[in-house]
Design an enzyme around this catalytic site. Structure first.
Site, PDB file in Angstrom:
ATOM      1  N   ASP A   1       0.792  -1.229   0.000  1.00 47.54           N
ATOM      2  CA  ASP A   1       0.000   0.000   0.000  1.00 47.54           C
ATOM      3  C   ASP A   1       0.828   1.285   0.000  1.00 47.54           C
ATOM      4  OD1 ASP A   1       0.982  -0.233   2.546  1.00 47.54           O
ATOM      5  OD2 ASP A   1      -0.953  -0.534   3.515  1.00 47.54           O
TER       6      ASP A   1
ATOM      7  N   GLU B   1      19.053  16.138  -7.244  1.00 47.55           N
ATOM      8  CA  GLU B   1      20.242  15.543  -6.629  1.00 47.55           C
ATOM      9  C   GLU B   1      21.397  16.534  -6.535  1.00 47.55           C
ATOM     10  OE1 GLU B   1      23.030  11.529  -6.923  1.00 47.55           O
ATOM     11  OE2 GLU B   1      21.234  11.731  -8.156  1.00 47.55           O
TER      12      GLU B   1
END
Length: 278
Positions: free
Chosen positions: A68, A168
């Site tokens: 989930d 990044e």
């Protein structure tokens, strides 16, 4: 939990949807880590991590461990060279239960995926596999010119249809200002705390290797544990070999025998059989 239908028409629960992540932008800091196995995915889920990302080919295993959690399936840069390859891999990952697709490719690939209503996470800042264009592995945005070029790249990805970005090793102050102004959900990997999501590889978090990039912090020490496991494995195998060589294994307690009249009958039967065929 939200109930959705995934791309294979299964009714499933998710802790977040793409719409949720967009609505939470700037409202609450989320956490993200990598998961590429049942065990890694389950650990991230049990630890309360918000989001996970892993290699697209591992989607089924990740779904088993974290059924989930919002999962982003990453398409490896050299693994899917053509647009057809990318689209086929993206559809396969979504069918297996991914919630979004990550790509380090350019805006044309992002646009192709977005046209299919696939939630796309792009990659900006330092893209390590493309670091030759940056002169090596380094922080991005240290000069005004480079920071403005980065901002333009964010806008191009917005126009292409990305909904999120792995940002990044971008200078933290630059990242914070860009995150305020971009519609992309920003996931900071070494780009400071001004993004919407703070992302760190699970190998770094758990301290699985002795060497880590500057931005990464180890919150565990699996490297030392793995060394102990390796040493124990070597010792056990060596002791087994030695025990066999000197006749200490197997012992009486580790063997089962027929024994008694059954064994005598067996021996007699073998002798009789040999005589009859001799």
């Amino acid at each position: 939990m939200k109930r959705i239908y995934d791309w294979d028409a299964r009714s499933v629960l998710r802790n977040y949807t793409a719409a949720d992540l967009k609505a939470l932008k700037g409202q609450r800091k989320l956490t993200q880590t990598t998961a590429n196995s049942v065990e890694e995915a389950a650990a991230a889920r049990d630890a309360g991590i918000d989001l996970i990302m892993g290699n697209a080919q591992n989607t089924k295993a990740v779904r088993e461990g974290a059924p989930d959690m919002f999962f982003t399936a990453a398409l490896g840069l050299p693994d899917y060279p053509t647009e057809t390859d990318v689209l086929r891999a993206a559809f396969a990952a979504m069918k297996d239960g991914a919630d979004s697709i990550y790509t380090a490719r350019g805006p044309h690939i992002v646009e192709m995926l977005a046209r299919e209503d696939i939630p796309v996470m792009c990659h900006l800042g330092l893209v390590p596999r493309k670091s030759t264009w940056k002169g090596g592995l380094r922080a991005i945005g240290k000069t005004a010119e480079e920071a403005l070029e980065l901002w333009a790249a964010f806008r191009r990805m917005e126009d292409a249809g990305a909904f999120a970005v792995e940002a990044e090793v971008i200078c933290a102050d630059v990242m914070a200002e860009i995150s305020k102004r971009t519609s992309l959900v920003t996931s900071s990997l070494g780009s400071g705390d001004g993004a919407d999501i703070i992302y760190l590889f699970q190998t770094d978090i758990c301290g699985e290797t002795p060497d880590r990039p500057r931005h990464a912090r180890a919150f565990g020490d699996l490297h030392s544990l793995n060394k102990l496991v390796a040493a124990q494995r070597l010792e056990a195998l060596s002791r087994f070999r030695e025990a066999v060589q000197v006749g200490e294994y197997p012992t009486h307690q580790e063997k089962t025998t027929a024994g008694g009249s059954n064994f005598k009958e067996f021996l007699q039967g073998m002798t009789t059989s040999r005589d009859s065929t001799g």
